[in-house]
Design an enzyme around this catalytic site. Structure first.
Site, mmCIF file in Angstrom:
data_model
loop_
_atom_site.group_PDB
_atom_site.id
_atom_site.type_symbol
_atom_site.label_atom_id
_atom_site.label_comp_id
_atom_site.label_asym_id
_atom_site.label_seq_id
_atom_site.Cartn_x
_atom_site.Cartn_y
_atom_site.Cartn_z
ATOM 1 N N TYR A 120 1.018 -1.312 -0.196
ATOM 2 C CA TYR A 120 0.029 0.002 -0.157
ATOM 3 C C TYR A 120 1.291 1.273 0.032
ATOM 4 C CZ TYR A 120 -3.296 3.646 1.694
ATOM 5 O OH TYR A 120 -4.177 4.567 1.553
ATOM 6 N N LYS A 124 1.408 4.304 -3.248
ATOM 7 C CA LYS A 124 0.948 5.824 -2.454
ATOM 8 C C LYS A 124 2.591 6.478 -2.966
ATOM 9 C CE LYS A 124 -3.527 5.832 -1.686
ATOM 10 N NZ LYS A 124 -4.704 6.548 -2.029
ATOM 11 N N THR A 155 -13.655 4.866 6.566
ATOM 12 C CA THR A 155 -14.203 4.384 5.316
ATOM 13 C C THR A 155 -13.983 3.004 5.427
ATOM 14 O OG1 THR A 155 -11.338 3.992 4.685
ATOM 15 C CG2 THR A 155 -12.847 5.686 3.657
#
Length: 188
Positions: A120, A124, A155
């Site tokens: 991840y 990014k 989220t």
């Protein structure tokens, strides 16, 4: 959003504020669908003023030695490759009219190393580096490129990835939306 019902709900929310919304379901891992979505926006509105690269994905958090190649590829496709393809598809219009803004929702995690988020964080960080180079390439055309590095957001993806993450350390989606709106208003 990832489902038709979520897209429709979002469109109705936008319409409740008196604005227009165009729903174009798109798998951002498929270049032909990105091209088709951008074409549909241009057919409908004749222009693209702002691109917000906000889609994100985090695979199940695992140590590097346990990270599956398909998870690595998937996260790079959505978090780095898709913003590249979307930017590439929108830039010709922005260059032609000599204005526009591409805003990338990166993450504060690009500056923080901790276990299990290698894929991840790498995706990014790639987005951030790409956008920094793009900013230099397009500034002569009056196009702005902004990277936002928010704290973790509240989220479903956040809670799927780390269900025990401290709730007091997450931002509400509305908070980041307000930041984005204020950035976009600054350019008017």
């Amino acid at each position: 959003a990832r489902t038709q019902s979520e897209l429709e709900f979002t469109a109705e929310s936008v319409k409740a504020f008196g604005a227009e919304a165009l729903v174009v379901p798109t798998d951002l891992r498929k270049p032909e669908q990105i091209t088709s979505a951008v074409k549909k926006v241009l057919e409908t509105y004749n222009t693209i003023d702002v691109l917000i690269n906000n889609a994100g994905f985090s695979p199940k958090l695992r140590p590097i030695v346990e990270t599956r190649l398909e998870d690595w590829d998937h996260v790079l496709e959505l978090n780095a490759r898709a913003p590249f393809l979307l930017s590439q598809a929108c830039l010709p219009m922005m260059i032609e009219k000599r204005s526009g803004h591409i805003l990338n929702v990166v993450t504060a995690a690009v500056d923080i190393a901790f276990p299990t988020i290698g894929s991840y964080r790498a995706s990014k960080a790639a987005l951030r580096a790409f956008a920094e180079c793009m900013r230099e390439e397009v500034k002569e055309f009056g196009i702005k490129v902004t990277n936002l590095l928010p704290e973790p957001l509240d989220t479903p993806m956040r809670w799927e990835a780390t269900p025990d993450f401290p709730k007091e350390q997450v931002m509400a989606p509305e908070e980041i939306a307000e930041v984005i709106l204020s950035i976009l208003k600054l350019e008017n």
